[in-house]
Write an enzyme that holds these catalytic residues in place. Structure first.
Site, short mmCIF file in Angstrom:
data_model
loop_
_atom_site.label_atom_id
_atom_site.label_comp_id
_atom_site.label_asym_id
_atom_site.label_seq_id
_atom_site.Cartn_x
_atom_site.Cartn_y
_atom_site.Cartn_z
N ASN A 196 0.84 -1.19 0.00
CA ASN A 196 0.00 0.00 0.00
C ASN A 196 0.88 1.24 0.00
OD1 ASN A 196 0.83 0.52 2.69
ND2 ASN A 196 -0.92 -0.61 3.53
N ARG A 197 0.28 2.39 0.05
CA ARG A 197 1.03 3.65 -0.07
C ARG A 197 2.09 3.79 1.03
NH1 ARG A 197 -3.11 8.18 -0.83
NH2 ARG A 197 -3.64 7.50 1.28
N ALA A 198 1.69 3.50 2.27
CA ALA A 198 2.63 3.63 3.39
C ALA A 198 3.76 2.61 3.29
CB ALA A 198 1.89 3.47 4.71
N GLU A 199 3.43 1.38 2.89
CA GLU A 199 4.45 0.33 2.76
C GLU A 199 5.43 0.65 1.64
OE1 GLU A 199 1.43 -3.17 4.39
OE2 GLU A 199 1.68 -2.82 2.24
N ASP A 264 -7.01 -7.49 1.95
CA ASP A 264 -7.20 -8.92 1.75
C ASP A 264 -8.10 -9.18 0.55
OD1 ASP A 264 -5.78 -9.25 4.14
OD2 ASP A 264 -7.60 -9.38 5.35
#
Length: 309
Positions: A196-199, A264
């Site tokens: 995701n964006r943060a990851e 998920d």
């Protein structure tokens, strides 16, 4: 956008490996503040358990019409037995590794007036013996499946993920990884990762422009020998990076009620549509639609093929 490939999906078998958890909800009404502390008093009226983590990925795969085998570690406790029972009810072929010394990962949420008031987590990391067993089970099962999904929630089940990726590569089975943390070298050789964006920011640092993101994403894709890299960006949609370059799709316009478990659902939809033979970007479109539907539901939920069409 092509039609959802229901007939092809029905023939797909997906092996899901990762961190298993039980999502427990206590629903109630809030009518007063506690005299003991300035906190709401919830009068519990309903209790509900749902599969979480990698188990929720498997649940979504079955809901979309494919077959799922689930491998992960649980404790010899009530929560572990509950995961086994729920998996059986959902039609998931669960191959659970039971560790008597490990408490099953449990996330208990207290809900008042459909809003989350409190979450209590119980979790510990599995030991090396369980991880040896997990790898052996994956090596025995992988060739019987069309796709492998590795769902990493940083709870320890995928601490030796390199060996699992290698087992899938040896069997010639594509590997989809939902990553955690910033040490992405662990995922070398996977087919696709879906941060995701943060990851993605953890992995490559902050970017200021789309061109900068593309340059960093393509460099990371090359370093990890990935076929594709998908960045899920919440309200900004999803961006796919492949040999063909950058392809972006905007988020579906839905009212966001609860984002729990949305990743998920996205992972499950991407896995089944890609395994059914759709090109990457077509599969991403279906994953985007599935994510847009599930955020309108409360808690960890699933999407059906009927809802997508």
């Amino acid at each position: 956008m092509t039609s959802f490939p229901s007939e092809a999906v029905a023939r797909i078998r997906v092996l899901v490996v990762g961190d298993l958890m039980l999502d427990r909800y206590w629903f109630g009404e809030v009518e007063r503040i506690s005299p003991e502390a300035p906190v709401p008093v919830v009068r519990v009226a309903k209790r509900e358990d749902r599969l979480g983590g990698a188990a929720n990925v498997a649940r979504n795969i079955v809901s979309l019409g494919a077959r799922a085998t689930l491998v992960g570690v649980v404790g010899d406790d009530e929560a572990g037995r509950r995961i086994a029972a729920l998996a059986q009810q959902e039609g998931i072929d669960a191959r659970l590794i039971v560790d008597p010394q490990l408490p099953t990962t449990l996330k208990m949420r207290v809900m008042g007036r459909q809003q989350q008031l409190l979450r209590v987590d119980f979790e510990e990391t599995p030991d090396g013996g369980c991880l040896d067993t997990l790898r052996g089970d994956v090596e025995a099962l992988v060739a019987q499946h069309d796709m492998v999904v590795l769902s990493d929630y940083a709870k320890g089940a995928l601490a030796r993920v390199e060996g699992l990726v290698q087992a899938a590569r040896t069997a010639g089975v594509p590997v989809l990884v939902d990553p955690k943390g910033h040490a992405y070298r662990r995922y070398v050789g996977a087919t696709i990762i879906t941060p995701n964006r943060a990851e993605m920011t953890d992995a490559v640092g902050r970017w200021n422009t789309e061109a900068e993101l593309e340059e960093r994403a393509q460099r990371l894709r090359g370093e990890l020998s990935l076929e594709a890299l998908l960045v899920t960006r919440s309200e900004q949609g999803m961006t796919l990076f492949t040999d063909e370059g950058r392809q972006h799709i905007d988020a579906q316009a839905h009212e966001v009620f609860d984002v729990s478990g949305a990743g998920d659902t996205v992972l499950a939809a991407l896995a089944v549509t890609r395994a059914a033979g759709l090109p990457w970007f077509e599969a991403v479109k279906w994953a985007n639609r599935a994510g847009g539907v599930v955020v309108g539901k409360l808690g960890t939920s699933v999407v059906t093929a009927g809802e997508l069409t």
